[in-house]
Write a protein that holds these residues in place. Structure first.
Motif, mmCIF file in Angstrom:
data_model
loop_
_atom_site.group_PDB
_atom_site.id
_atom_site.type_symbol
_atom_site.label_atom_id
_atom_site.label_comp_id
_atom_site.label_asym_id
_atom_site.label_seq_id
_atom_site.Cartn_x
_atom_site.Cartn_y
_atom_site.Cartn_z
ATOM 1 N N ALA A 1 45.313 43.730 59.058
ATOM 2 C CA ALA A 1 45.095 42.423 58.712
ATOM 3 C C ALA A 1 43.698 41.870 59.175
ATOM 4 O O ALA A 1 43.424 40.524 59.030
ATOM 5 C CB ALA A 1 46.519 41.438 58.881
ATOM 6 N N LYS A 2 43.338 42.484 60.269
ATOM 7 C CA LYS A 2 42.175 42.000 60.944
ATOM 8 C C LYS A 2 42.381 40.432 61.517
ATOM 9 O O LYS A 2 41.351 39.499 61.213
ATOM 10 C CB LYS A 2 40.891 42.104 59.898
ATOM 11 N N ARG A 3 43.388 40.290 62.231
ATOM 12 C CA ARG A 3 43.715 38.964 62.636
ATOM 13 C C ARG A 3 43.002 39.092 64.180
ATOM 14 O O ARG A 3 43.709 39.603 65.086
ATOM 15 C CB ARG A 3 45.224 38.854 62.865
ATOM 16 N N TRP A 4 41.993 38.578 64.316
ATOM 17 C CA TRP A 4 40.920 38.819 65.550
ATOM 18 C C TRP A 4 41.650 38.222 66.747
ATOM 19 O O TRP A 4 41.624 38.659 67.663
ATOM 20 C CB TRP A 4 39.497 38.426 65.215
ATOM 21 N N SER A 5 42.392 36.823 66.544
ATOM 22 C CA SER A 5 42.770 36.118 67.603
ATOM 23 C C SER A 5 44.202 37.016 68.250
ATOM 24 O O SER A 5 44.233 37.186 69.452
ATOM 25 C CB SER A 5 43.205 34.752 67.157
ATOM 26 N N LEU A 6 44.825 37.567 67.359
ATOM 27 C CA LEU A 6 45.942 38.516 67.885
ATOM 28 C C LEU A 6 45.315 39.725 68.476
ATOM 29 O O LEU A 6 45.929 40.140 69.689
ATOM 30 C CB LEU A 6 46.894 39.040 66.694
ATOM 31 N N ALA B 1 51.869 39.457 59.590
ATOM 32 C CA ALA B 1 50.377 39.593 58.917
ATOM 33 C C ALA B 1 50.239 40.610 58.019
ATOM 34 O O ALA B 1 49.445 40.438 56.998
ATOM 35 C CB ALA B 1 49.230 39.739 59.982
ATOM 36 N N ARG B 2 51.092 41.603 57.883
ATOM 37 C CA ARG B 2 50.947 42.682 56.932
ATOM 38 C C ARG B 2 52.172 43.401 56.693
ATOM 39 O O ARG B 2 52.785 44.162 57.038
ATOM 40 C CB ARG B 2 50.045 43.917 57.482
ATOM 41 N N GLN C 1 51.470 28.508 62.752
ATOM 42 C CA GLN C 1 51.746 28.873 61.416
ATOM 43 C C GLN C 1 52.291 27.526 60.494
ATOM 44 O O GLN C 1 51.961 27.446 59.262
ATOM 45 C CB GLN C 1 52.872 29.809 61.106
ATOM 46 N N MET D 1 48.756 44.063 62.935
ATOM 47 C CA MET D 1 47.469 42.977 63.412
ATOM 48 C C MET D 1 46.049 43.440 63.113
ATOM 49 O O MET D 1 44.975 42.953 62.679
ATOM 50 C CB MET D 1 47.634 42.530 64.820
ATOM 51 N N LEU E 1 44.677 32.756 70.739
ATOM 52 C CA LEU E 1 45.394 32.142 70.010
ATOM 53 C C LEU E 1 45.182 30.604 69.599
ATOM 54 O O LEU E 1 45.051 29.922 68.756
ATOM 55 C CB LEU E 1 46.719 32.360 69.845
#
Lengths: 386, 102
Positions: free
Chosen positions: A234-239, A272-273, A127, A231, A155
């Motif tokens: 927010a479509k945080r694919w690595s998470l 993320a959200r 971050q 997660m 990540l």
């Protein structure tokens, strides 16, 4: 000044959690790290811990150290949430310190909380756009602390994406870990033995439910729901990839102490959200209620380990000589015992001062021996009984 | 590699050197299945007869005839370290001839 008081308050909380864990004595996995027994994890942290294993208060000190790291990590969470309104920042911080992962595992001498902490530091570095070499160094350090950090490789990979040195910073530590594993054949051997634990006796449904239970425990239910929802939303694919790896790993291994591995992902998921924190105060209170309930159930059920009780009664006799143990025993016996510990074989009875039978006692010439206690059966030489 | 942090490179090279040296000692475990089986038997027999845990063993040197192992009795404070030279054919053992590096 206010920050100092909060830090002191958090430290009191960390010491409390460490003291609560003292009630059960040292567990076999904890003994492995405290004594630097070379499996299953790489050596960085256990080597450090073993440097003061002669110290009487080693267990207490390490529990407080680990609990402090986990609880004070809330400052990282606080910093990661710096762009949120104050009330939501407090909520995210409270979710961390009241989560089942922190409450139940902060005072344990296990590598899983350290892995969770390293993953949190990694997320904080990502971050804050920390430069690649520093992330590479943390990745190397984490990989040589415990194997399970590889669950978070999406990540690390994502944060190196597009950087020309990514093969070096991401790949070299992984290659070194593979070489380390080959250089220590006991590690793959123990992994093979433990990987089949319960596999034949449990169904897929059992494993899914057990994984779900640990997911719920790790984030005291409400944090688990919000973080996971965040997660995915927010479509945080690595998470999401790391989350799937952690779930799969827990489903295969089914050790309760892996619940804490969900925590850093849940923090990142909520951040993320943050819109999901619609009712911050209610969420905090509900998380606290569930977390305290989990903690009460765990801590009220802790009983002193058999090893510590048996060794105390043997030591009270002023016994000398080797301690022989019949039956399979954990490393906590080595940790608790002030005597050399060996498996029972008849040829060693001559030099033994005490025999503990964790299964049916074998036959040997017991003329000069007396039973000190049953459950487990403990024999000492008659002369020590006065 | 980024010049701002040579410590990453230095650390990796140091770790690699230690691991390669150790792997060189153990190479027969991976290259010769007979030696692998014999070493396993030698360690299990020694562990059984001496009352040791397998987790305490470490291989010092290895050739097709003999394995030299140390056993560290992990305990609070100073650990007792014992060294054996074990003949891989007969599985007989004797205290190490050279135990100066223990």
């Amino acid at each position: 000044m206010r920050r100092l008081f909060v830090t002191i308050g958090l430290e009191v909380y960390a010491v409390f959690l460490a003291l609560m864990q003292m009630g059960g004595g040292v567990r076999t996995d904890e003994a492995k790290y405290l004594l630097d027994i070379p499996y299953p994890h790489p050596p960085v942290f256990r080597f450090f811990l073993s440097q003061f294993d002669a110290w009487n208060h080693q267990e207490l000190f390490v529990r407080i150290l680990f609990a402090t790291l986990m609880v004070q990590a809330v400052w990282l969470v606080w910093d990661m949430a710096r762009e949120l309104p104050q009330v939501k920042k407090f909520t995210v911080a409270a979710l961390w310190i009241l989560s089942g992962g922190v409450l139940l595992q902060a005072g344990t001498v296990m590598m899983a909380p350290l892995t969770a902490l390293q993953a949190l530091v990694l997320l904080w570095m990502i971050q804050n756009r920390v430069s690649a070499p520093y992330i590479g160094l943390l990745w190397l350090f984490s990989i040589f602390t415990a194997y399970q950090i590889v669950l978070f490789f999406p990540l690390v990979y994502m944060c190196f994406q597009g950087k020309k040195d990514r093969i070096i910073y991401f790949g070299v530590p992984v290659v070194l870990l593979a070489l380390y594993t080959l250089a220590n054949p006991l590690i793959p051997a123990s992994m093979v033995v433990h990987s089949s634990r319960d596999l034949t006796t449990s169904t897929v449904l059992d494993r899914v439910l057990a994984t779900g239970r640990l997911w719920a425990v790790g984030g005291s239910v409400f944090f688990s729901i919000l973080g996971t929802w965040g997660m995915f939303k927010a479509k945080r694919w690595s998470l999401i990839m790391s989350f799937i790896f952690v779930c799969a790993y827990i489903a295969l291994s089914r050790y309760d102490y892996y619940a804490v591995l969900f925590l850093p992902l849940l923090v990142a998921g909520v951040l993320a959200r943050p819109k999901l924190l619609s009712f911050p105060r209610v969420t905090t209170v509900l998380t606290a209620v569930v977390g305290v309930q989990f903690a009460f159930t765990l801590f009220s059920g802790l009983t002193m380990s058999t090893a510590r009780e048996a060794i105390r009664s043997i030591e009270a006799m002023g016994t000398q000589g080797t301690l022989l143990i019949e039956g399979s025993f954990g490393h906590e016996w080595q940790y608790e015992s002030s005597y050399p510990v060996r498996r029972f074989t008849e040829g060693l009875v001559e030099e033994a001062g005490a025999v503990v039978c964790l299964q049916e006692c074998p036959e040997w010439n017991k003329r000069s021996w007396k039973v000190l206690q049953h459950e487990p059966e403990v024999w000492v030489r008659e002369k020590w009984l006065g | 590699m980024n010049k701002r942090l040579p410590i990453f490179g230095i650390t990796c090279i140091a770790v690699l050197a230690v691991l390669l040296s150790r792997l060189w000692t153990l190479k027969l475990l991976y290259l010769d299945s007979d030696v692998r089986v014999q070493v396993q038997q030698a360690l299990e027999l020694t562990a059984e007869e001496e009352g040791f845990l397998l987790s305490g063993f470490s291989i010092r040197s290895l050739n097709t005839d003999q394995v030299s192992v140390t056993h560290r009795a992990h305990a609070r404070g100073e650990d007792v370290v014992t060294c054996f030279d074990i003949d891989l054919l007969s599985l007989t053992r004797a205290p190490c001839e050279d135990s100066s590096s223990l």
